[in-house]
Scaffold this active site. Structure first.
Site, PDB file in Angstrom:
ATOM      1  N   HIS A 207       0.853  -1.194   0.000  1.00 43.47           N
ATOM      2  CA  HIS A 207       0.000   0.000   0.000  1.00 43.47           C
ATOM      3  C   HIS A 207       0.888   1.244   0.000  1.00 43.47           C
ATOM      4  O   HIS A 207       1.846   1.306   0.754  1.00 43.47           O
ATOM      5  CB  HIS A 207      -0.885  -0.022   1.249  1.00 43.47           C
ATOM      6  CG  HIS A 207      -1.951   1.021   1.243  1.00 43.47           C
ATOM      7  ND1 HIS A 207      -1.713   2.339   1.542  1.00 43.47           N
ATOM      8  CD2 HIS A 207      -3.269   0.935   0.951  1.00 43.47           C
ATOM      9  CE1 HIS A 207      -2.844   3.024   1.445  1.00 43.47           C
ATOM     10  NE2 HIS A 207      -3.808   2.200   1.085  1.00 43.47           N
ATOM     11  N   CYS A 245      -3.550   2.646  -4.683  1.00 42.42           N
ATOM     12  CA  CYS A 245      -4.502   3.430  -3.878  1.00 42.42           C
ATOM     13  C   CYS A 245      -4.520   4.854  -4.425  1.00 42.42           C
ATOM     14  O   CYS A 245      -3.564   5.616  -4.237  1.00 42.42           O
ATOM     15  CB  CYS A 245      -4.108   3.409  -2.407  1.00 42.42           C
ATOM     16  SG  CYS A 245      -5.204   4.451  -1.415  1.00 42.42           S
ATOM     17  N   HIS A 272      -7.513   0.436  -4.594  1.00 37.12           N
ATOM     18  CA  HIS A 272      -8.360   1.254  -3.704  1.00 37.12           C
ATOM     19  C   HIS A 272      -8.716   2.463  -4.546  1.00 37.12           C
ATOM     20  O   HIS A 272      -7.826   3.250  -4.890  1.00 37.12           O
ATOM     21  CB  HIS A 272      -7.572   1.771  -2.503  1.00 37.12           C
ATOM     22  CG  HIS A 272      -7.237   0.732  -1.480  1.00 37.12           C
ATOM     23  ND1 HIS A 272      -6.526   1.041  -0.341  1.00 37.12           N
ATOM     24  CD2 HIS A 272      -7.539  -0.573  -1.406  1.00 37.12           C
ATOM     25  CE1 HIS A 272      -6.392  -0.053   0.394  1.00 37.12           C
ATOM     26  NE2 HIS A 272      -6.983  -1.055  -0.226  1.00 37.12           N
ATOM     27  N   ASP A 317     -12.807   3.199  -1.656  1.00 32.92           N
ATOM     28  CA  ASP A 317     -12.032   3.332  -0.420  1.00 32.92           C
ATOM     29  C   ASP A 317     -12.858   4.146   0.562  1.00 32.92           C
ATOM     30  O   ASP A 317     -14.075   4.049   0.549  1.00 32.92           O
ATOM     31  CB  ASP A 317     -10.673   3.928  -0.762  1.00 32.92           C
ATOM     32  CG  ASP A 317      -9.616   3.608   0.276  1.00 32.92           C
ATOM     33  OD1 ASP A 317      -9.886   2.817   1.181  1.00 32.92           O
ATOM     34  OD2 ASP A 317      -8.517   4.155   0.163  1.00 32.92           O
ATOM     35  N   HIS A 318     -12.205   4.898   1.383  1.00 30.86           N
ATOM     36  CA  HIS A 318     -12.933   5.620   2.433  1.00 30.86           C
ATOM     37  C   HIS A 318     -14.156   6.339   1.869  1.00 30.86           C
ATOM     38  O   HIS A 318     -14.092   6.907   0.783  1.00 30.86           O
ATOM     39  CB  HIS A 318     -12.038   6.676   3.063  1.00 30.86           C
ATOM     40  CG  HIS A 318     -10.736   6.131   3.529  1.00 30.86           C
ATOM     41  ND1 HIS A 318      -9.658   6.920   3.795  1.00 30.86           N
ATOM     42  CD2 HIS A 318     -10.344   4.862   3.771  1.00 30.86           C
ATOM     43  CE1 HIS A 318      -8.649   6.167   4.194  1.00 30.86           C
ATOM     44  NE2 HIS A 318      -9.033   4.911   4.184  1.00 30.86           N
ATOM     45  N   TYR A 331     -15.133   4.276   7.057  1.00 33.89           N
ATOM     46  CA  TYR A 331     -15.582   2.915   6.760  1.00 33.89           C
ATOM     47  C   TYR A 331     -17.047   2.648   7.094  1.00 33.89           C
ATOM     48  O   TYR A 331     -17.403   1.563   7.516  1.00 33.89           O
ATOM     49  CB  TYR A 331     -14.658   1.896   7.445  1.00 33.89           C
ATOM     50  CG  TYR A 331     -13.315   1.836   6.761  1.00 33.89           C
ATOM     51  CD1 TYR A 331     -13.163   1.151   5.557  1.00 33.89           C
ATOM     52  CD2 TYR A 331     -12.210   2.501   7.270  1.00 33.89           C
ATOM     53  CE1 TYR A 331     -11.941   1.114   4.894  1.00 33.89           C
ATOM     54  CE2 TYR A 331     -10.981   2.468   6.610  1.00 33.89           C
ATOM     55  CZ  TYR A 331     -10.862   1.770   5.434  1.00 33.89           C
ATOM     56  OH  TYR A 331      -9.658   1.737   4.770  1.00 33.89           O
TER      57      TYR A 331
HETATM   58  C1  DNO Z   1      -6.596   3.125   5.625  1.00 35.11           C
HETATM   59  C2  DNO Z   1      -6.034   2.041   4.835  1.00 35.11           C
HETATM   60  C3  DNO Z   1      -4.677   1.600   5.338  1.00 35.11           C
HETATM   61  C4  DNO Z   1      -4.242   0.349   4.621  1.00 35.11           C
HETATM   62  C5  DNO Z   1      -2.886  -0.126   5.039  1.00 35.11           C
HETATM   63  C6  DNO Z   1      -2.469  -1.346   4.272  1.00 35.11           C
HETATM   64  O1  DNO Z   1      -7.768   3.271   5.690  1.00 35.11           O
HETATM   65  O2  DNO Z   1      -6.010   2.323   3.488  1.00 35.11           O
HETATM   66  O3  DNO Z   1      -4.769   1.365   6.707  1.00 35.11           O
HETATM   67  O4  DNO Z   1      -5.147  -0.678   4.894  1.00 35.11           O
HETATM   68  O5  DNO Z   1      -1.944   0.852   4.878  1.00 35.11           O
HETATM   69  O6  DNO Z   1      -1.597  -2.100   5.050  1.00 35.11           O
END
Ligand code: DNO
Length: 355
Positions: A207, A245, A272, A317-318, A331
């Site tokens: 990531h 991401c 992501h 993602d978020h 989340y």
């Molecule tokens: C946050 C996530 C990170 C991700 C880690 C992967 O919301 O995108 O915590 O899961 O960096 O190890």
């Protein structure tokens, strides 16, 4: 492309598998054993139980996010070899359970960082946001208590209390670790685990650092195209790959994400996909997913994924917290479900246009 949602497990998540199953086109979840600590072996029976629970809800376990890496590996202490052995055992257990994608990060001390977990927006929703000027005014402990106070009792990924309890000690450990050392320690780790990844067909998906620049003077090495390319070249096995991401890389407006996607063809194992809006240098909000509401061109991002023939899992993602939902910041169910549907809509249009 397989549309998925991140899920923290029934003990930790406010969202249920039943709810995820009802989001159109979401076929899988990305999950973890959230109560394990970095360095700990994931026992086979727990891995199997996690998978069975997901499958019993009619979903696929599409990958793990995250199997976290012990700081001794990142720092390069002699004890790292034992922790790498433990990591390999965990990978074997995942492989035996037919799980083939592992997302992880190599950020020192803490994972992603935000200066506000609940920034109010004009429409009444809240979002995660980052402002380097604010962060520069805080010491790490002040930031930590701020994050704890605003997370509504949820444990944030990468900010687990047992890690944070050792935070002073951790900063001390990293005092002599510069970017080059951190990079070499990552290469050492990857070379050691590659034979196991090959044996079980496990793709490792690092990531990017979030935000994509050093924070609190700690080195960050997965921040842009050249650095990522250097890592892919240093360990050229295809199992050494990337979580693309868009929000993390997109925190730096200089990162051209569609171009990165095309360059990293074959090495992206997980996506992501989310939007950010740049407000000033070093300052951004996490925006709703649609292109016109943020600074990233989500159509071009999905198109680039389509053009390279990407067939792995992606997840919105978020999301913001909307409709009064109380959930782990970033989340909740609702805004991520809207994100999944929007991304799937782009994908459908891109596929039909390509015919
Ligand atoms: C946050 C996530 C990170 C991700 C880690 C992967 O919301 O995108 O915590 O899961 O960096 O190890």
């Amino acid at each position: 492309m397989e549309m998925t949602l991140r899920w923290y497990g029934s003990k930790f998540d406010s969202v249920t598998l039943e709810q995820i199953r009802q989001i159109p086109m979401v076929k899988g979840v990305i999950t973890t054993l959230y109560d394990t600590t970095p360095g700990q072996i994931w026992e086979q029976d727990r891995v199997n139980a996690m998978k069975e629970e997901v499958e019993a809800a009619g979903l696929r376990l599409s990958g793990i996010e995250s199997v976290n890496i012990h700081d001794d590996i990142k720092v390069g202490l002699p004890s790292r070899d034992q922790y790498i052995e433990n990591y390999i055992t965990t990978l074997e257990h995942l492989g035996k359970a037919d799980i083939h994608m592992v997302c992880y990060n190599f950020m020192p001390v803490f994972d992603w960082t935000r200066s506000d977990l609940k920034k109010p927006l004009p429409d009444g929703s809240t979002c995660l946001s980052y402002d380097q000027e604010l962060v520069d005014k805080l010491d790490f402990e002040a930031m930590l208590s701020d994050m704890e106070a605003n997370s509504d009792g949820f444990v944030l990924p990468g900010w687990e209390p047992e890690r944070m309890a050792r935070v002073k000690e951790l900063f001390e450990l990293y005092k002599d670790v510069d970017e080059e050392k951190l990079f070499q320690n990552l290469v050492y780790f990857l070379k050691a685990i590659m034979p196991t990844c090959k044996k079980y067909g496990i793709n490792m998906a690092i990531h990017p650092d979030d935000p994509a620049w050093p924070v609190f003077n700690l080195p960050r090495i997965i921040t842009g195209k050249e650095k990522i390319q250097r890592l892919l070249d240093a360990v050229p096995d295809k199992e050494n790959g990337l979580t693309l991401c868009t929000g993390s890389l997109g925190s730096n407006p200089k990162n051209d994400i569609p171009d990165m996607i095309r360059s990293f063809k074959g090495r992206i194992h997980f996506g992501h996909v989310r939007n950010v809006i740049h407000l000033a240098p070093g300052k951004f909000d996490e925006a709703p997913h649609p292109s016109c509401l943020g600074s990233l061109d989500m159509y071009e991002i999905m198109k680039a994924l389509h053009d390279i023939g990407f067939d792995g899992p992606i997840r919105p993602d978020h999301g913001r917290l909307i409709w009064g939902e109380v959930a782990m910041p970033g989340y909740g169910l609702y805004d991520r479900a809207l994100g999944a549907t929007y991304l799937y809509g782009l994908w459908e249009a891109i596929c039909r246009n390509a015919k």
